[in-house]
Design a protein around this motif. Structure first.
Motif, PDB file in Angstrom:
ATOM      1  N   LYS A  89     -15.622 -72.171  26.718  1.00  0.00           N
ATOM      2  CA  LYS A  89     -15.017 -70.733  26.394  1.00  0.00           C
ATOM      3  C   LYS A  89     -13.457 -70.912  26.538  1.00  0.00           C
ATOM      4  N   SER A  90     -12.918 -71.838  27.126  1.00  0.00           N
ATOM      5  CA  SER A  90     -11.532 -71.867  27.188  1.00  0.00           C
ATOM      6  C   SER A  90     -10.788 -73.122  26.426  1.00  0.00           C
ATOM      7  N   TRP A  91     -11.589 -73.612  25.612  1.00  0.00           N
ATOM      8  CA  TRP A  91     -11.207 -74.570  24.577  1.00  0.00           C
ATOM      9  C   TRP A  91     -10.551 -73.905  23.436  1.00  0.00           C
ATOM     10  N   SER A  92      -9.475 -74.529  22.817  1.00  0.00           N
ATOM     11  CA  SER A  92      -8.769 -73.804  21.578  1.00  0.00           C
ATOM     12  C   SER A  92      -8.354 -74.918  20.717  1.00  0.00           C
ATOM     13  N   ARG A  93      -8.218 -76.004  20.990  1.00  0.00           N
ATOM     14  CA  ARG A  93      -7.866 -77.179  19.866  1.00  0.00           C
ATOM     15  C   ARG A  93      -9.225 -78.206  19.980  1.00  0.00           C
ATOM     16  N   VAL A  94     -10.033 -78.238  18.984  1.00  0.00           N
ATOM     17  CA  VAL A  94     -11.298 -78.879  19.191  1.00  0.00           C
ATOM     18  C   VAL A  94     -11.667 -79.738  17.927  1.00  0.00           C
ATOM     19  N   ARG A  95     -12.040 -80.927  17.913  1.00  0.00           N
ATOM     20  CA  ARG A  95     -12.484 -81.999  16.837  1.00  0.00           C
ATOM     21  C   ARG A  95     -14.071 -82.117  16.975  1.00  0.00           C
ATOM     22  N   ILE A  96     -14.862 -81.969  16.122  1.00  0.00           N
ATOM     23  CA  ILE A  96     -16.267 -82.288  16.033  1.00  0.00           C
ATOM     24  C   ILE A  96     -16.427 -83.367  15.059  1.00  0.00           C
ATOM     25  N   THR A  97     -17.173 -84.362  15.580  1.00  0.00           N
ATOM     26  CA  THR A  97     -17.879 -85.338  14.705  1.00  0.00           C
ATOM     27  C   THR A  97     -19.200 -85.458  14.766  1.00  0.00           C
ATOM     28  N   GLY A  98     -19.712 -85.934  13.990  1.00  0.00           N
ATOM     29  CA  GLY A  98     -21.202 -86.311  13.828  1.00  0.00           C
ATOM     30  C   GLY A  98     -21.569 -86.743  12.531  1.00  0.00           C
ATOM     31  N   GLY A  99     -22.581 -87.607  12.320  1.00  0.00           N
ATOM     32  CA  GLY A  99     -23.200 -88.135  11.115  1.00  0.00           C
ATOM     33  C   GLY A  99     -23.814 -87.041  10.295  1.00  0.00           C
ATOM     34  N   SER A 100     -24.311 -87.369   9.052  1.00  0.00           N
ATOM     35  CA  SER A 100     -24.873 -86.552   8.020  1.00  0.00           C
ATOM     36  C   SER A 100     -25.970 -86.055   8.745  1.00  0.00           C
ATOM     37  N   GLU A 101     -26.223 -84.575   8.729  1.00  0.00           N
ATOM     38  CA  GLU A 101     -27.443 -84.034   9.335  1.00  0.00           C
ATOM     39  C   GLU A 101     -27.737 -84.192  10.736  1.00  0.00           C
ATOM     40  N   SER A 102     -26.401 -84.442  11.646  1.00  0.00           N
ATOM     41  CA  SER A 102     -26.355 -84.232  12.670  1.00  0.00           C
ATOM     42  C   SER A 102     -26.192 -82.733  13.491  1.00  0.00           C
ATOM     43  N   GLY A 103     -25.802 -81.979  12.809  1.00  0.00           N
ATOM     44  CA  GLY A 103     -25.841 -80.653  13.308  1.00  0.00           C
ATOM     45  C   GLY A 103     -24.253 -80.346  13.666  1.00  0.00           C
ATOM     46  N   LYS A 104     -23.449 -80.781  12.840  1.00  0.00           N
ATOM     47  CA  LYS A 104     -21.870 -80.391  13.074  1.00  0.00           C
ATOM     48  C   LYS A 104     -21.739 -78.876  12.992  1.00  0.00           C
ATOM     49  N   SER A 105     -22.097 -78.276  11.703  1.00  0.00           N
ATOM     50  CA  SER A 105     -21.547 -76.864  11.600  1.00  0.00           C
ATOM     51  C   SER A 105     -22.218 -75.946  12.352  1.00  0.00           C
ATOM     52  N   PRO A 106     -23.662 -76.284  12.651  1.00  0.00           N
ATOM     53  CA  PRO A 106     -24.283 -75.214  13.519  1.00  0.00           C
ATOM     54  C   PRO A 106     -23.679 -75.382  15.037  1.00  0.00           C
ATOM     55  N   THR A 107     -23.356 -76.393  15.402  1.00  0.00           N
ATOM     56  CA  THR A 107     -22.564 -76.547  16.754  1.00  0.00           C
ATOM     57  C   THR A 107     -21.442 -75.950  16.884  1.00  0.00           C
ATOM     58  N   ALA A 108     -20.615 -76.213  15.657  1.00  0.00           N
ATOM     59  CA  ALA A 108     -19.241 -75.567  15.800  1.00  0.00           C
ATOM     60  C   ALA A 108     -19.256 -74.017  15.642  1.00  0.00           C
ATOM     61  N   GLU A 109     -20.317 -73.490  15.190  1.00  0.00           N
ATOM     62  CA  GLU A 109     -20.300 -71.789  14.797  1.00  0.00           C
ATOM     63  C   GLU A 109     -20.707 -71.507  16.469  1.00  0.00           C
ATOM     64  N   ASN A 110     -21.841 -72.413  17.175  1.00  0.00           N
ATOM     65  CA  ASN A 110     -22.186 -72.112  18.570  1.00  0.00           C
ATOM     66  C   ASN A 110     -20.543 -71.937  19.285  1.00  0.00           C
ATOM     67  N   LEU A 111     -20.089 -73.234  19.089  1.00  0.00           N
ATOM     68  CA  LEU A 111     -18.613 -73.161  20.044  1.00  0.00           C
ATOM     69  C   LEU A 111     -17.839 -72.087  19.654  1.00  0.00           C
ATOM     70  N   ALA A 112     -17.474 -71.466  18.560  1.00  0.00           N
ATOM     71  CA  ALA A 112     -16.458 -70.791  17.856  1.00  0.00           C
ATOM     72  C   ALA A 112     -16.804 -69.474  18.665  1.00  0.00           C
ATOM     73  N   VAL A 113     -18.276 -69.104  18.470  1.00  0.00           N
ATOM     74  CA  VAL A 113     -18.475 -67.666  19.070  1.00  0.00           C
ATOM     75  C   VAL A 113     -18.476 -67.902  20.602  1.00  0.00           C
ATOM     76  N   CYS A 114     -18.756 -68.703  21.282  1.00  0.00           N
ATOM     77  CA  CYS A 114     -18.576 -68.702  22.831  1.00  0.00           C
ATOM     78  C   CYS A 114     -17.021 -68.972  23.100  1.00  0.00           C
ATOM     79  N   ILE A 115     -15.986 -69.532  22.397  1.00  0.00           N
ATOM     80  CA  ILE A 115     -14.780 -69.187  22.545  1.00  0.00           C
ATOM     81  C   ILE A 115     -14.235 -67.914  22.592  1.00  0.00           C
ATOM     82  N   LEU A 116     -14.897 -67.070  21.435  1.00  0.00           N
ATOM     83  CA  LEU A 116     -14.389 -65.779  21.018  1.00  0.00           C
ATOM     84  C   LEU A 116     -14.944 -64.741  22.168  1.00  0.00           C
ATOM     85  N   LEU A 117     -16.005 -65.052  22.481  1.00  0.00           N
ATOM     86  CA  LEU A 117     -16.724 -64.382  23.614  1.00  0.00           C
ATOM     87  C   LEU A 117     -16.061 -64.376  24.957  1.00  0.00           C
ATOM     88  N   GLY A 118     -15.380 -65.617  25.172  1.00  0.00           N
ATOM     89  CA  GLY A 118     -14.693 -65.726  26.435  1.00  0.00           C
ATOM     90  C   GLY A 118     -13.337 -65.098  26.427  1.00  0.00           C
TER      91      GLY A 118
END
Length: 703
Positions: free
Chosen positions: A442-471
């Motif tokens: 919730k306190s992160w503001s500068r983030v880099r997410i890496t992962g291989g193809s079909e590893s779930g980077k985009s869904p994980t990034a949305e979960n992360l962004a929403v958690c930051i905004l909720l906080g």
């Protein structure tokens, strides 16, 4: 006819018969006289009678006939005597020739026996000398080692040269062979001199012993090969000489012919001549039998010597073969012997050393000291797939090097690794579970997410962004070059749908950060998806400029009450031109799945021991997630599949379990309680049902 006629007739006939029969010359002389007297008396008595004349003529014819028969008898007798003498002379010459040849063969046989005995003694002396050298080799200095090998070279070459020189003098017919053999000896000398010069530089004790033994063994082996070749050729030469000198069948035919001639001419001759012929035949038979017996003995001794030499050669050849596992009772040991034979055929010697067996896998170790060059594992690696088919392993053989023990290793995959029960409570000690995800990020503001193809980077990034905004409250915007993809499940508002839009967004955000012109009253989070592809879409010479803009955002964005999330595939900072690893150290890095291994290896802030520990934990988590997904029949792309990520830049490195896709959506931010004054979600309790906005300080009642 008067009385003188019969008297004269009887006297003449008697005298004539006596002359014809008797061999005595005196009797012949007087017989001739009385024959004349008888003829004279007969003629005298018949002088006047025609009848007497006819009788005299008949008597004269009879005398002439008898005299002719006598002369013919003398001629035939002389002819028989001459033929007998000639046959005797021929037989004497043949007998002397046979005796001379037998004497030569006896001399050659004695010489060969003596040489065989000398060779056996030389072999015994060489064996005793080698054993003595082996006993003394454990106690010597570097200088002594060099001296021993040098003396072995001098002694072996000196004895070999003396032996070949002696053979060359004894067997001049083999001059060309010995000249060729001298050329081989010169090659051995040249090779040995080169080896000795290289050996002078060896100082390590173990290498001194191993290399010295190898050079000595090769010198003795090559000299022994030349000796065997020389002895084999000499024995073949003596054997052919014996066969060419006396052909027994021809010899018997000649004897039979001579014996037949002797019987034809001497059947009715003197007993003395028959005795001589019989004595010669008996002596010749005895000589033939004696020669045959002695030659057979010499030939057998020669064959025994050749067999002994071949036996010693086989022992030397056996010593040159690589050492195998003699009692190969397990599959890995049998495979080890196959590996040894396989590389022996390619000219490499691998001697078995030890093995580390674990039922499903085994590590075999080999000595490679007996090779005349260094063997690298990378040199053998291409043979891994061929040996997999030959040895029936589950994967290609992997070769390595045990530097501590100086051994070449080969890893075998024998069976599937047995599945061990995984205790989930133990795994929870390694990672932060998904229920702690929101409080962690919730306190992160500068983030880099890496992962291989079909590893779930985009869904994980949305979960992360929403958690930051909720906080923290605020809003978010998304730049997604794959906005039209069937895999687009984003709920965050999209403001850019191409790489060009993303480039403009990066440039605008960097300008805002530099100029400090934004409204800091409310937090704003910007998300850039497919950042690797966006940078690659720019001309190569301009890519470093984009990297510098991203570095500016990462280092300063949080100071403007802004946030940024960059999503890409590669964990290596070198794939971002204009940036290095230190730039990303200012951000929190979340590496999903197998990207964790690359991030650990490429990090410059993790010690070697820490890298080893993190990789071991990654192995456990990978095994756990794979096992769980397999048990539940979940593909890796399934929204509820088990996943994990490595977090770097948020204190010490740690692992976190990633929540299911869609656990947190942007609708949760829109429906959350907002500050009536600034629409911020960043507020805290302030007694009862009241809330206080952390952005503007406004206190309001939660309805």
């Amino acid at each position: 006819m008067n009385n003188l006629t019969p008297i004269s007739l009887v006297l003449g006939l008697s005298a004539a018969i006596t002359v014809a029969v008797t061999p005595n010359e005196n009797v012949k002389f007087y017989g001739t006289i009385f024959t004349g007297i008888g003829v004279g008396g007969f003629l005298f008595s018949q002088w006047d009678s025609q009848e007497n004349k006819k009788q005299i003529e008949n008597l004269q014819k009879t005398v002439d006939l008898l005299d002719k028969q006598r002369r013919n008898s003398e001629t035939e007798k002389l002819k028989v005597i001459r033929e007998t003498n000639a046959i005797k002379s021929t037989l004497d010459k043949d007998l002397q020739t046979v005796r001379d040849e037998l004497s030569k063969l006896n001399t050659s046989n004695n010489s060969l026996k003596t040489r065989v005995s000398d060779l056996e003694n030389e072999l015994k002396l060489e064996k005793l000398s080698a054993q003595s050298k082996i006993r003394e080799i454990s106690n010597f200095s570097t200088g002594a080692g060099h001296q021993i090998v040098t003396e072995t070279y001098k002694n072996e070459l000196s004895k070999l040269g003396g032996m070949i020189s002696g053979y060359s003098n004894n067997y001049p017919d083999l001059k060309e062979f010995f000249e060729n053999l001298e050329v081989e000896i010169d090659k051995v000398k040249s090779w040995a001199v080169g080896e000795l010069e290289a050996y002078q530089g060896v100082q390590n004790l173990q290498s001194l012993i191993d290399e010295g033994l190898r050079i000595q063994q090769r010198i003795i082996s090559r000299c022994s090969d030349i000796k065997v070749k020389a002895l084999t050729t000499i024995i073949k030469y003596l054997n052919s000489l014996a066969e060419d000198s006396v052909k027994f069948s021809e010899y018997q035919d000649n004897i039979a012919q001579i014996s037949e001639r002797a019987r034809e001419h001497l059947l009715e001759k003197e007993l003395a001549i028959e005795s001589i012929a019989q004595e010669w035949i008996t002596a010749n038979t005895s000589t033939t039998e004696k020669y045959s017996t002695e030659f057979t003995e010499v030939l057998q001794n020669g064959k025994h010597l050749v067999g002994r030499i071949q036996e010693l050669s086989e022992k030397i050849e056996l010593m040159n073969q690589p050492l195998k596992w003699s009692v190969a009772t397990r599959q890995d040991l049998r495979i080890g012997n196959i590996i040894i034979s396989y590389f022996e055929a390619k000219g490499l010697i691998l001697d078995r050393a030890k093995c580390d067996y674990d039922h499903w896998q085994s590590t075999l170790s080999f000595h490679i000291d007996r090779n005349n060059r260094i063997i690298l594992p990378s040199e053998l690696e291409p043979e891994g797939e061929r040996l997999q088919q030959l040895c029936h392993t589950l994967s290609p053989l992997k070769f390595g090097w045990n530097a501590e023990e100086g051994l070449l290793t080969a890893w075998l995959h024998l069976a599937k690794k047995p599945v061990k029960p995984i205790i989930e409570a133990d795994i929870n000690k390694i990672w932060k579970t998904a229920d702690r995800f929101q409080s962690t990020v919730k306190s992160w503001s500068r983030v880099r997410i890496t992962g291989g193809s079909e590893s779930g980077k985009s869904p994980t990034a949305e979960n992360l962004a929403v958690c930051i905004l909720l906080g923290r409250g605020g809003s978010a915007e998304l730049y997604n070059p794959q906005d039209d993809s069937v895999k687009n499940f984003w709920t965050v508002p999209t403001v850019g749908s191409s790489h060009n839009d993303s480039l403009l967004g990066i440039e605008a955000l960097a300008a805002t950060v530099n100029q400090k012109t934004n409204d800091r009253s409310q937090f704003k989070l910007t998300i850039f998806d497919e950042i690797d592809s966006t940078i690659a879409s720019v001309e190569k010479k301009s890519q470093s400029e984009q990297g510098k803009l991203i570095a500016t955002i990462i280092k300063q964005v949080s100071h403007q009450n802004l946030g940024a999330i960059f999503i890409g595939q590669n964990a290596n900072a070198k794939n971002y031109p204009g940036m290095d690893r230190s730039d990303w150290n200012s951000a929190v890095n979340l590496h999903i799945g197998s990207n964790a291994y690359d991030a650990i290896s490429n990090s410059n802030q993790i010690t070697t021991d820490e890298q080893t520990r993190l990789k071991q934990q990654a192995d456990k988590l990978t095994e756990f997630c794979t096992t769980k997904n397999s048990e539940l029949g979940l593909e890796l792309t399934n929204p509820v599949a088990y996943r994990f990520g490595l977090v770097l830049g948020d204190g010490k490195p740690y692992y976190i379990q990633l929540p299911d896709f869609g656990t947190y959506t942007y609708g949760m931010v829109e429906n959350a309680v907002k500050c009536p004054k600034c629409d911020s979600h960043n507020h805290i309790g302030h007694g009862g049902n009241r809330r206080k906005c952390k952005d503007c300080g406004h206190i309001f009642t939660q309805g």
